[in-house]
Every structure is written in C-alpha cells, then in structure tokens.
Enzyme design. Structure first.
Site, short mmCIF file in Angstrom:
data_model
loop_
_atom_site.label_atom_id
_atom_site.label_comp_id
_atom_site.label_asym_id
_atom_site.label_seq_id
_atom_site.Cartn_x
_atom_site.Cartn_y
_atom_site.Cartn_z
N SER A 254 0.86 -1.19 0.00
CA SER A 254 0.00 0.00 0.00
C SER A 254 0.89 1.24 0.00
CB SER A 254 -0.90 0.00 1.22
OG SER A 254 -0.14 0.37 2.36
N LYS A 255 0.27 2.37 -0.11
CA LYS A 255 0.96 3.67 -0.15
C LYS A 255 1.96 3.83 0.99
CE LYS A 255 0.25 6.78 -3.28
NZ LYS A 255 1.57 6.78 -3.91
N ARG A 256 1.61 3.23 2.10
CA ARG A 256 2.44 3.31 3.29
C ARG A 256 3.86 2.80 3.02
NH1 ARG A 256 2.13 -0.74 6.67
NH2 ARG A 256 0.64 -1.94 5.45
N GLY A 258 5.58 3.29 0.41
CA GLY A 258 6.31 4.17 -0.52
C GLY A 258 5.66 4.10 -1.88
N GLU A 264 5.64 6.61 -10.31
CA GLU A 264 6.47 7.06 -9.19
C GLU A 264 7.88 6.46 -9.29
OE1 GLU A 264 4.07 7.44 -5.28
OE2 GLU A 264 3.09 5.86 -6.41
#
Ligand code: GLU
Length: 479
Positions: A254-256, A258, A264
């Site tokens: 998940s975004k957590r 990175g 990105e």
C-alpha cells in the site's frame, strides 16, 4: 527436449499445447494510474507471449462507467509504453462490446444454460437476510416457462448445483470450488447491461486468449468464469493466478510502503530496463538468475517459475538491479534515458553544450550510479556553467595556499596533452613541487571544477569538460 534428458528447473515446461499460438492479454480497469502490481501482471503476460512468438493484447475494462475515465486509460497506456511493453492491435474497450455480451447471454438462455429471473434485488436482499450464509437459488431456475410474466428480467447462468468446479491453475495447482456455494450468477441485468463476469469470458473467448495471467484476487472469479466457458462449450484458457505483491513487512502493498504507482518509480529515476528486470523477478524466478536482459527474460519466462508465496517489494534490491542496468546501458541509450527522465520530471532539456560535456563523462558516471538522479547529481559539474559557485564545504578547500597551487597547475596544464595519463602526470608534478600529495590538490580542483567536494574523479571531470572549459574554471578561482 529430447526424452533422454532429465528436466531441470531451467527447462521450459510445456505450459502450451505444442503448436498452439499463445495469446495473452492485460485487462486493466481504468480507474487510476498503473499500479506496480498491474505493471507486473502486464509484464508477465507480455514476456509469456513475446517469448513464444505469440500475441499480447490489451483490453480496457471500462464497463464501470462511474469509475472509468479516459485520463486513467491514458495513464495506463503511457505507463505500459514507458515500461517498453508493446501490445498487438488496438486496445479493446469492453464497454463498446456490450451488445456482443448481451448476445451471448441470450444464446445461453436459448440453449438452456441460462434462464430469466424475475426476482428483484430488494427481494433477494430480504431472502439473504433471512437466510444468512446460504446460497441464493432463484425460484425461476426450475419454474415452468409458461409461468414467466411479461416483465423485465435478469438472465442468470444455470450453474451446476452439484459437484465441483476445479480450476487447474498453472500457479496454484488444482483449486476446487463447491458448486453448491456458487450461486447462479447474473449475466445480463434487467436493464440489459452485461455483468463484468460475462464480459470477461466473452472477450477472452472472442480475443482468442489462450492464457489468463493475473492477480490471485481473481481466483474466485475464475471458477465463475469457467462455468460460463463450459456452458458455451468454449475451451477454457490456461489460468495462472499470481500472488499479489507485498511490502517489505510482508503486508499487502500500500501507499504506506512508498511508491506504488509505476510513474512514481519512473520519477525516482529507475530506468525502464531495470524495472522490467526487477518486476520479472518479483514472484518469478529462473534458478539463481537475478540480473538479465530482455532477450534472456523472454527466453526464460515460464509459468512453473512463478512462486506461490507473495513476493516482497524490496527497494534495496531494486537499486541494485537499477545500478546494474545503468552500468550495462550503452552511452547513447543512457543519454536518451536521461533526456526522457528530465522531460518527464518537468526539468529543462539538456543544451547541446551540456550534452557535449555529459557524453564523455558517461562511462565513468554509469559505473557508480544506481538511479538516474544519482547519476545526474554526479554529472552536475558537466551541466553547470561558469562561474562555478562553490558550496560552503567546497569553498573551504579554496584557501590561499590551494589557490596558489591551482594557479601553478593551470599554467602547467596549458601545454598538457588532454589524456588521462598526461593530466595525472602534470598534476603529480605540481603536487610534488609543492610538497603535497595528489589528494591535497584534488580538493581545490573539485571545488573549482564542480563547486562541490563529492564529485567524480578530477581527471574524469577534466576530460569531460575539455581543455578550454577546465582552464577557464581554474582561471576563475586560481589566485
Ligand atoms: N480488470 C481487472 C483488474 O483490473 C482484471 C481482470 C482480469 O484480468 O481478468 O483487476
């Protein structure tokens, strides 16, 4: 493979019937950017097809009109192109094929494999509440056709109620679903729109897809989809459900953790070739091979090499792979990669002067850099113009004594051949004459040429900058 030879893990196993052309597809829902997991799914499908002279198709699953956007489709196509994954033909819009999906639903009804259901959603909801954990079976499944009212209806698959549906998955092995736990799914809603589950099957069949390689979050769908394939008498494709990607902590990515969007990673300066290598290894292996190029990946990629355990995203490994690919790239390719990176990240394009200084520096720079920003940071000396501004640390190296030595060096360099050996010899002579080591003049040289203390080797910089620019920069600071 000759029968006399034993199979080794490196032998491609026959996941394809001999002679059958392979057709794979990537079928993203255009509701956002291209996630790293989606990029890996696309890569696996691409490698599998390209390694077998097959086709790799693209289908945009845009039936969810509320969530699908043209911007997301564009972002996904852009991501695939950046990653270097080319697809055959035009991308197919699932939404635009709705009539064909409906046609198949009606065909299934005509041959008895599906039936009209007049039970509305509210009634079904009420039934479910009254019968928790039970599978809803429509009363219309076995109703006498003569009792069918003249009213809108949904078309439901007449799924087998007994026995099991087994998915012979190329990654997960045989996965068994009890038929009494799968309901008669809706194929066509009462408003005439096809359901996603029907659309996928019809599209995969019509596109001639032979191998469905996708995330294992679709494994349950495979059972339902297999029932539709069977009902139509269409051969099922080979299913290969790959475990999802996890973060370094073993939890679902998940975004957590990175970066999770392919864009990105691109913005962080990992070259596409490195991403292909890294993503290929994320969940698939070929012996102990960690670093490989596209030709090797195409030749080696197979379904038995896909693991059953979720792969973990590991940024340190990615950096390592990235450094390898930057080092292995030829200078022209690396230069285009750098230029594309600058444009992509909204920075000014390189001027001809910058290109002329950067190009000779590339062989030395690419040995050390793990990412493009790291390379550009070391290449800064080649990209800046005079007068070179020294940062605080570098300015300290430009004390009066050092400036005096630089002045001597400047004079001695006037007649030097601009080869590495000659430059080293001249610098050595000047250092010796001043009773200092080469290191003592390297610091002010770095400050004069780059305005920094951490730079590539002073001789690499001098060669890249050329005689005129080097002497001019030294002249700017020498006392
Ligand atoms: N559209 C689905 C997704 O984005 C993929 C469906 C499939 O591959 O069958 O997860």
């Amino acid at each position: 493979m000759p029968a006399s030879q034993p199979a080794t893990p490196h032998d491609p196993l026959p996941d394809t019937p001999a002679g059958a052309p392979v057709v794979t597809r990537f079928a993203p829902s255009p509701t956002g950017y291209l996630h790293i997991g989606g990029a890996r799914t696309a890569l696996f499908n691409w490698l599998y097809a390209r390694g077998r002279g097959g086709k790799f198709l693209l289908r945009i699953e845009d039936t969810d009109r509320a969530r699908s956007t043209p911007e997301a489709t564009e972002a996904i196509l852009k991501g695939l192109s950046w990653l270097g994954l080319d697809w055959d033909g035009e991308p197919i819009s699932q939404f635009e094929r709705a009539d064909r999906h409906a046609e198949v639903a009606r065909e299934l009804m005509a041959n008895g494999s599906a039936y009209p259901c007049y039970t509305g959603p509210a009634e079904i909801e009420a039934w479910r509440e009254a019968h928790p954990n039970q599978t809803f079976v429509s009363p219309w499944r076995d109703a006498d056709p003569a009792t069918r009212p003249d009213a809108p209806y949904a078309i439901r698959l007449r799924a087998p109620r007994e026995g099991q549906t087994v998915i012979a998955d190329a990654v997960q092995g045989d996965v068994t679903f009890r038929n009494d736990q799968l309901d008669d799914m809706v194929l066509l809603r009462s408003d005439g729109t096809p359901t996603y589950m029907l659309a996928v099957v019809v599209d995969d069949h019509d596109m001639g897809v032979t191998h469905v390689i996708r995330g294992d979050d679709h494994l349950t769908n495979a059972a339902r989809q297999a029932q539709v394939f069977d009902a139509m008498g269409w051969p099922r494709p080979v299913f290969a459900h790959i475990p999802l990607i996890h973060g370094t902590d073993g939890k679902k990515l998940s975004k957590r953790h990175g970066a999770v969007g392919l864009h990105e990673f691109a913005a962080e300066g990992y070259p596409a070739a490195a991403m292909r290598n890294y993503l290929a290894r994320l969940g698939w292996s070929h012996g102990d091979d960690e670093l490989f190029d596209d030709a090797q990946a195409r030749a080696w990629f197979d379904l038995p090499g896909i693991g059953r355990a979720p792969a973990r995203l590991d940024f340190r490994k990615l950096e390592h792979v990235s450094g390898h690919h930057i080092g292995a790239m030829d200078d022209a390719a690396l230069l285009s990669e750098i230029m594309a990176f600058l444009i992509e990240t909204g920075r000014p394009a390189l001027t001809p002067v910058q290109v002329s200084r950067l190009t000779p520096a590339l062989p030395a720079l690419k040995e050390k850099a793990k990412t493009l920003p790291q390379l550009l940071d070391q290449a800064r000396f080649a990209l800046i113009d005079r007068p070179v501004e020294a940062d605080e640390k570098a300015a300290k190296a430009l004390d009066p004594v050092s400036k005096g030595i630089l002045a001597e060096l400047t004079a001695a360099l006037q007649n030097a051949n601009w080869t590495r050996d000659d430059l080293e010899a001249v610098a050595g002579t000047v250092a010796q004459a001043n009773g200092v080591g080469l290191g003592k003049i390297a610091a002010p040289l770095r400050a004069a040429l780059a305005g920094r203390t951490a730079t590539p080797s002073v001789f690499d910089m001098m060669i890249a900058l050329g005689r005129e620019e080097t002497l001019a920069r030294l002249g700017d600071v020498a006392g």
